[in-house]
Every structure is written in structure tokens, then in C-alpha cells.
Scaffold this active site. Structure first.
Site, PDB file in Angstrom:
ATOM      1  N   HIS A  63       0.829  -1.155   0.160  1.00 36.57           N
ATOM      2  CA  HIS A  63      -0.115  -0.046  -0.161  1.00 36.57           C
ATOM      3  C   HIS A  63       0.941   1.356  -0.024  1.00 36.57           C
ATOM      4  O   HIS A  63       1.324   1.624   1.094  1.00 36.57           O
ATOM      5  CB  HIS A  63      -0.895  -0.043   1.315  1.00 36.57           C
ATOM      6  CG  HIS A  63      -1.661  -1.208   1.566  1.00 36.57           C
ATOM      7  ND1 HIS A  63      -3.145  -1.135   1.047  1.00 36.57           N
ATOM      8  CD2 HIS A  63      -1.637  -2.438   1.906  1.00 36.57           C
ATOM      9  CE1 HIS A  63      -3.641  -2.420   1.325  1.00 36.57           C
ATOM     10  NE2 HIS A  63      -2.576  -3.088   1.825  1.00 36.57           N
ATOM     11  N   PHE A  64       1.360   1.812  -1.215  1.00 37.89           N
ATOM     12  CA  PHE A  64       2.340   2.829  -1.278  1.00 37.89           C
ATOM     13  C   PHE A  64       1.372   4.160  -1.056  1.00 37.89           C
ATOM     14  O   PHE A  64       2.035   5.309  -1.297  1.00 37.89           O
ATOM     15  CB  PHE A  64       3.091   2.771  -2.514  1.00 37.89           C
ATOM     16  CG  PHE A  64       4.374   1.740  -2.138  1.00 37.89           C
ATOM     17  CD1 PHE A  64       4.602   1.023  -1.201  1.00 37.89           C
ATOM     18  CD2 PHE A  64       5.122   1.523  -3.380  1.00 37.89           C
ATOM     19  CE1 PHE A  64       5.543   0.120  -0.720  1.00 37.89           C
ATOM     20  CE2 PHE A  64       6.074   0.593  -3.059  1.00 37.89           C
ATOM     21  CZ  PHE A  64       6.316   0.029  -1.952  1.00 37.89           C
ATOM     22  N   ARG A  65       0.094   4.283  -0.841  1.00 41.39           N
ATOM     23  CA  ARG A  65      -0.677   5.475  -0.522  1.00 41.39           C
ATOM     24  C   ARG A  65      -0.928   6.341  -1.753  1.00 41.39           C
ATOM     25  O   ARG A  65      -1.518   7.413  -1.187  1.00 41.39           O
ATOM     26  CB  ARG A  65      -0.085   5.917   0.677  1.00 41.39           C
ATOM     27  CG  ARG A  65       0.215   4.922   1.717  1.00 41.39           C
ATOM     28  CD  ARG A  65      -1.075   4.366   2.256  1.00 41.39           C
ATOM     29  NE  ARG A  65      -0.979   3.633   3.661  1.00 41.39           N
ATOM     30  CZ  ARG A  65      -1.805   2.851   4.033  1.00 41.39           C
ATOM     31  NH1 ARG A  65      -2.842   2.404   3.172  1.00 41.39           N
ATOM     32  NH2 ARG A  65      -1.756   2.278   5.146  1.00 41.39           N
ATOM     33  N   ASN A  67      -6.778   0.722  -2.299  1.00 37.59           N
ATOM     34  CA  ASN A  67      -7.719   1.465  -1.203  1.00 37.59           C
ATOM     35  C   ASN A  67      -6.784   2.887  -0.963  1.00 37.59           C
ATOM     36  O   ASN A  67      -6.409   2.926   0.054  1.00 37.59           O
ATOM     37  CB  ASN A  67      -7.641   0.640   0.040  1.00 37.59           C
ATOM     38  CG  ASN A  67      -6.329   0.051   0.601  1.00 37.59           C
ATOM     39  OD1 ASN A  67      -5.467  -0.119  -0.103  1.00 37.59           O
ATOM     40  ND2 ASN A  67      -6.232   0.065   1.817  1.00 37.59           N
ATOM     41  N   GLU A 111     -16.452  -1.408 -14.841  1.00 40.85           N
ATOM     42  CA  GLU A 111     -15.160  -0.985 -15.194  1.00 40.85           C
ATOM     43  C   GLU A 111     -14.178  -2.105 -15.221  1.00 40.85           C
ATOM     44  O   GLU A 111     -13.197  -1.919 -16.014  1.00 40.85           O
ATOM     45  CB  GLU A 111     -14.528   0.007 -14.089  1.00 40.85           C
ATOM     46  CG  GLU A 111     -15.490   1.464 -13.946  1.00 40.85           C
ATOM     47  CD  GLU A 111     -15.320   2.189 -14.950  1.00 40.85           C
ATOM     48  OE1 GLU A 111     -14.048   2.491 -15.377  1.00 40.85           O
ATOM     49  OE2 GLU A 111     -16.187   2.984 -15.514  1.00 40.85           O
ATOM     50  N   HIS A 114      -9.053 -10.141   0.211  1.00 42.19           N
ATOM     51  CA  HIS A 114      -8.970  -9.700   1.596  1.00 42.19           C
ATOM     52  C   HIS A 114      -9.978 -10.649   2.345  1.00 42.19           C
ATOM     53  O   HIS A 114     -11.366 -10.049   2.452  1.00 42.19           O
ATOM     54  CB  HIS A 114      -8.963  -8.237   2.008  1.00 42.19           C
ATOM     55  CG  HIS A 114      -8.743  -7.955   3.330  1.00 42.19           C
ATOM     56  ND1 HIS A 114      -7.759  -7.304   3.925  1.00 42.19           N
ATOM     57  CD2 HIS A 114      -9.711  -8.397   4.347  1.00 42.19           C
ATOM     58  CE1 HIS A 114      -7.857  -7.113   5.320  1.00 42.19           C
ATOM     59  NE2 HIS A 114      -9.176  -7.801   5.624  1.00 42.19           N
ATOM     60  N   HIS A 119      -2.499 -12.341   2.716  1.00 39.16           N
ATOM     61  CA  HIS A 119      -2.350 -12.303   4.051  1.00 39.16           C
ATOM     62  C   HIS A 119      -3.248 -13.692   4.929  1.00 39.16           C
ATOM     63  O   HIS A 119      -3.754 -13.506   5.894  1.00 39.16           O
ATOM     64  CB  HIS A 119      -2.805 -11.035   4.690  1.00 39.16           C
ATOM     65  CG  HIS A 119      -3.715 -10.273   4.363  1.00 39.16           C
ATOM     66  ND1 HIS A 119      -5.179 -10.825   4.364  1.00 39.16           N
ATOM     67  CD2 HIS A 119      -3.795  -8.821   4.088  1.00 39.16           C
ATOM     68  CE1 HIS A 119      -5.879  -9.961   4.050  1.00 39.16           C
ATOM     69  NE2 HIS A 119      -5.152  -8.754   3.634  1.00 39.16           N
ATOM     70  N   ASP A 170       2.611  -6.574   2.740  1.00 37.44           N
ATOM     71  CA  ASP A 170       1.436  -5.688   3.279  1.00 37.44           C
ATOM     72  C   ASP A 170       1.792  -4.697   3.906  1.00 37.44           C
ATOM     73  O   ASP A 170       1.402  -4.042   4.857  1.00 37.44           O
ATOM     74  CB  ASP A 170       0.712  -6.514   4.183  1.00 37.44           C
ATOM     75  CG  ASP A 170      -1.005  -6.114   4.190  1.00 37.44           C
ATOM     76  OD1 ASP A 170      -1.094  -5.113   3.469  1.00 37.44           O
ATOM     77  OD2 ASP A 170      -1.798  -6.590   4.935  1.00 37.44           O
ATOM     78  N   HIS A 208       1.257   4.086   8.449  1.00 40.35           N
ATOM     79  CA  HIS A 208       0.694   4.927   8.946  1.00 40.35           C
ATOM     80  C   HIS A 208       1.414   5.918   9.752  1.00 40.35           C
ATOM     81  O   HIS A 208       2.730   5.176  10.238  1.00 40.35           O
ATOM     82  CB  HIS A 208      -0.579   4.488   9.927  1.00 40.35           C
ATOM     83  CG  HIS A 208      -1.679   3.467   9.272  1.00 40.35           C
ATOM     84  ND1 HIS A 208      -2.576   3.963   8.263  1.00 40.35           N
ATOM     85  CD2 HIS A 208      -1.760   2.440   9.076  1.00 40.35           C
ATOM     86  CE1 HIS A 208      -3.311   3.316   7.745  1.00 40.35           C
ATOM     87  NE2 HIS A 208      -2.770   1.769   8.096  1.00 40.35           N
TER      88      HIS A 208
HETATM   89  O1  DOR Z   1      -3.769  -3.781   8.150  1.00 43.57           O
HETATM   90  C1  DOR Z   1      -4.176  -3.314   7.155  1.00 43.57           C
HETATM   91  N1  DOR Z   1      -4.047  -2.242   6.580  1.00 43.57           N
HETATM   92  N2  DOR Z   1      -4.988  -4.148   6.629  1.00 43.57           N
HETATM   93  C2  DOR Z   1      -5.511  -3.773   5.256  1.00 43.57           C
HETATM   94  O2  DOR Z   1      -6.247  -4.677   4.771  1.00 43.57           O
HETATM   95  C3  DOR Z   1      -5.222  -2.699   4.550  1.00 43.57           C
HETATM   96  C4  DOR Z   1      -3.943  -1.909   5.045  1.00 43.57           C
HETATM   97  C5  DOR Z   1      -3.982  -0.503   5.048  1.00 43.57           C
HETATM   98  O3  DOR Z   1      -4.117  -0.093   3.737  1.00 43.57           O
HETATM   99  O4  DOR Z   1      -3.749   0.173   5.844  1.00 43.57           O
HETATM  100 ZN    ZN Z   2      -3.109  -4.986   2.357  1.00 40.27          ZN
END
Ligand code: DOR
Ligand code: ZN
Length: 408
Positions: free
Chosen positions: A44-46, A76, A120, A167, A221, A294, A298
Site C-alpha cells: 500500500h504505497f498510498r 484502497n 469498469e 482480503h 495475508h 502488506d 501510517h
Molecule cells: O492492516 C491493514 N492495513 N490491512 C488492510 O487490509 C489495509 C491496510 C492499509 O491499507 O492500511
Molecule cells: Zn493489504
């Protein structure tokens, strides 16, 4: 030209390696082991929208530092990657950020399944590595919690020969479990709310859909013995079912909440030591195919919030390989297991074009995980302070050698 002399190979012999390059480098590598460049199928490189947590400039450096040359990023973000237009915008942003740091990290993107944008999916065939389905809510609002949409996605993916990555935590079970909870709560409650049953219900449902439609399924995971049993059964039936686990589910457990507090909160949650053992065994038996970091950064301030306000997720791309190599030192995994987990199986499952990317590893290097040395923007690790034996020293991506101890 890059010349690597006398490097150790997996079969125990030594060889020389020459790589066409703009760089003029010669390395005496008698004490180093040559591995294929690592592939992380789950990061998840945001970008876009959450760049205060991570962006592709810092994440590309973190990837190289961890020995990774290819990553698959999750949808996400803000906005989520659920339309062809958002997909294209995301790619443009990533390319420009990678250009800023001059790291041509190889990447693929997962497309998010969203009830309101199922149309899509067909449009992005060939442009994405697969369709990500959140069967339970996690970071971001993406969730598919109704059977009708699930059937539609699995059926469509099978018809279009697209892979579905799940997931696997059952949203109804998660909601039911959280109803009983009144805040404030200790962080450890997370493992009870998102319990083992939530995972196994979802995995069973996903595998049943494979039985029905023949969809290629990648279970993200994997964290419990019950999921492993279901996956082993599916593999015995020769279903196209593949499984990933993570470094935190392998190397941490629910006893770590006391020490790590909010830094131990992630989805799926930490499990007991019995599950950790089962995961290692599943790797050795070939039931688990891959490891995904994963990598879900944060900020440290966000992770210090009380339970309920503390976001789920941990960074991991810089520590995954040293953790695996430490496990090899301790006799839990072989080097072959590690290559299978970190590149070979992902190459096969996702049908990737092979590249001559490498990571050179010093198996004897013993170092402590130091948060100050991390390249990830969040600058913390749940593994901080841990001494690990076996560290990457050089990463070679696209004919360029990165010296990991002089990366800036
Ligand atoms: O712990 C998690 N963080 N699980 C996820 O499914 C999403 C991820 C996130 O994007 O922070
Ligand atoms: Zn993930």
C-alpha cells in the site's frame, strides 16, 4: 559494465556475473549470495491521496533497500482505484514520483472491486495484475459484503481470465463481533473482533466460488490454521487457488500487543503462536506460495491513538527479507523456501515477464532493525530493535546497481 566476481549461488557453487550497464563497477562477492530481485505482491504505497503516510519516492527507496525490484500496489487510496480513469491517473502519478527519485521500480496495480463500478472491470483487463476484493472492511471504504456482487465478480473474472485477490474476512461476522464491544478497549481486543472464524468463513466462501466458476484466486495475508486447511484441500482438488502470508503473521503474535500497543494493530489481526507455527509448516509443505509485506504505513501519531481510532497496518518491505533469512538461520525455512516465497511463485502465479534483476545478500551480516535507517516515510517498524542475521547489500534493478548502505 557491472562485474560481480565469485558470487555464491543457491546450489552452493560460485560464479561470475556480468551485467551491461552505464556503471563501471567490479565487486568481489565471495561472501555474498545471489538471489533473484524480490517481488512483493502486496503493498500500500498510498498514492493518490494519502501521501503524508508514504509516496512512491520514499517507497521506491524502501523497496530497493529491502531487495525488492517489483511490487503490486493495492487500490484502497483516496480516491480508490475503481475506474479506468482513476487507474490511469494513478499510473501517471506513480511514474512521475518514480522519475523524481530516478528509480525505475517495476510495478503492477490491483483494481478495486466496487459494487457501483463493476462495469469498469472489463475495461481494465490487461492493464491490472488482478481484481482486489475486500470481503471485509479495512483501511478505506472498499467492501463487497453481498453474495450477488461476489458471484458477479468471480464469474466475470473467470470469463475474462483475470485473477481475483481477496482480503478474506467476513464483513457480517466482523460487524456482529464489534456490536458486543464498548470502547475504550485494549488493543488486544482487535484479535477477538476480527476473529479466526471471520477469516475462515470468507476463505471458504471464496474457494466455493472457485469451485463454481473456476476463477484464479489469490488469498491475501493467510493468518490461521483453518485457512491453511481450506487452501490445502483446494490445492488437493487442483483448484487454481494460491495463498500469501505476511512477515507480521509469521514473526509476531497476539502476545505482542502489550509491547507494541497500536503498532500491533493490522487486518487481519495477530494470531496465537500455534497459528504462527502452522504458517511456517504450510510454507515448507508448499501450501503457502508467497509472502506479501502488506507494507501499510501510517504515521507514528496515528498509531498512538487509542483502540478504535488507531488505523490498521504496519510497514514491512525493508524487513521482510532479513526476517526470512533469520528464520533460515534458525532452521525454520530453507533458502529455496525463501526464493519460492519472494519471487519464484509470484512469477508463476501472476505470469510475469522474467527480468535479470537481483539482490545480493550477506548471510553472515548481523544487524539490529534501526528505525532511523528506514527509507519508508513513516520511520517506524514493529520489528525495531530486533537483531537479524542475513541482510541485502546490493540490489540490481534494470541494469543498475544500488549500494544499499549508501542509498540517499
Ligand atoms: O492492516 C491493514 N492495513 N490491512 C488492510 O487490509 C489495509 C491496510 C492499509 O491499507 O492500511
Ligand atoms: Zn493489504
Amino acid at each position: 559494465m557491472i562485474q560481480i566476481k565469485h558470487i555464491q549461488t543457491l546450489d552452493g557453487t560460485h560464479r561470475d556475473l556480468s551485467i551491461e550497464s552505464q556503471q563501471e563497477i567490479s565487486i568481489e562477492a565471495e561472501n555474498l549470495l545471489l538471489l533473484p530481485g524480490l517481488i512483493d505482491p502486496h503493498v500500500h504505497f498510498r498514492t493518490p491521496g494519502l501521501e503524508y503516510k508514504e509516496d512512491w519516492r520514499t517507497a521506491a527507496q524502501a523497496s530497493i533497500k529491502g531487495g525488492y525490484t517489483t511490487v503490486f500496489d493495492m487500490p484502497n487510496t483516496i480516491p480508490p482505484t475503481v475506474t479506468q480513469l482513476e487507474l490511469q491517473k494513478k499510473k501517471d502519478l506513480i511514474d512521475s514520483q518514480l522519475k523524481d527519485v530516478k528509480i525505475p521500480l517495476r510495478y503492477h496495480l490491483f483494481f478495486g472491486a466496487d459494487k457501483h463500478h463493476l462495469g469498469e472491470i472489463k475495461k481494465v483487463k490487461g492493464q491490472v495484475i488482478g481484481i482486489k476484493v475486500f470481503m471485509g472492511c479495512s483501511t478505506g471504504g472498499l467492501v463487497i459484503d453481498d453474495d450477488e456482487s461476489l458471484h458477479a465478480i468471480f464469474k466475470l473474472a473467470a470469463e475474462e481470465d483475470m485473477l481475483v485477490a481477496v482480503h478474506a474476512e467476513d464483513e457480517h461476522r466482523l460487524k456482529e463481533n464489534s456490536k458486543k464491544i464498548v470502547l475504550p478497549q485494549p488493543y488486544a481486543i482487535h484479535s477477538q473482533i476480527r476473529d479466526e472464524k471471520a477469516a475462515s468463513i470468507a476463505v471458504k466462501k471464496a474457494i466455493d466460488l472457485v469451485r463454481l466458476y473456476g476463477t484464479r484466486l489469490y488469498i491475501l495475508h493467510t493468518s490461521t490454521r483453518q485457512e491453511i486447511d481450506l487452501i490445502a484441500q483446494a490445492k488437493m482438488e487442483d483448484l487454481p487457488v494460491f495463498a500469501e502470508t505476511t512477515p507480521h503473521h509469521l514473526f509476531l503474535n497476539s502476545n505482542d500487543y502489550d509491547r507494541l500497543q497500536g503498532k500491533a494493530v493490522m487486518n487481519p489481526p495477530l494470531r496465537t503462536t500455534a497459528h504462527q507455527k502452522a504458517l511456517f509448516q504450510a510454507i515448507r509443505e508448499g501450501v503457502i506460495d508467497t509472502i506479501g509485506s502488506d507494507h501499510a504505513p501510517h504515521t507514528i501519531e496515528e498509531k498512538a491513538r487509542p483502540y478504535g481510532a488507531c488505523p490498521s497496518g504496519v510497514p514491512g518491505i525493508e524487513t521482510t527479507l532479513p526476517l526470512l533469512l533469520e528464520a533460515q538461520h534458525e532452521g525454520h525455512l530453507s533458502l529455496e523456501n525463501i526464493v519460492d516465497l519472494t519471487s519464484r511463485r509470484a512469477q508463476e502465479i501472476f505470469k510475469l515477464k522474467p527480468y535479470a534483476d537481483y539482490v545480493l545478500v550477506d548471510l553472515a551480516a548481523s544487524r539490529v532493525v534501526n528505525e532511523n535507517e528506514l527509507k519508508t516515510k513513516c520511520h517506524w517498524s514493529p520489528f525495531a530493535g530486533l537483531r537479524l542475521r542475513g541482510w541485502p547489500v546490493y540490489t540490481i534493478l534494470n541494469n543498475h546497481l544500488y549500494d544499499l548502505y549508501s542509498l540517499h
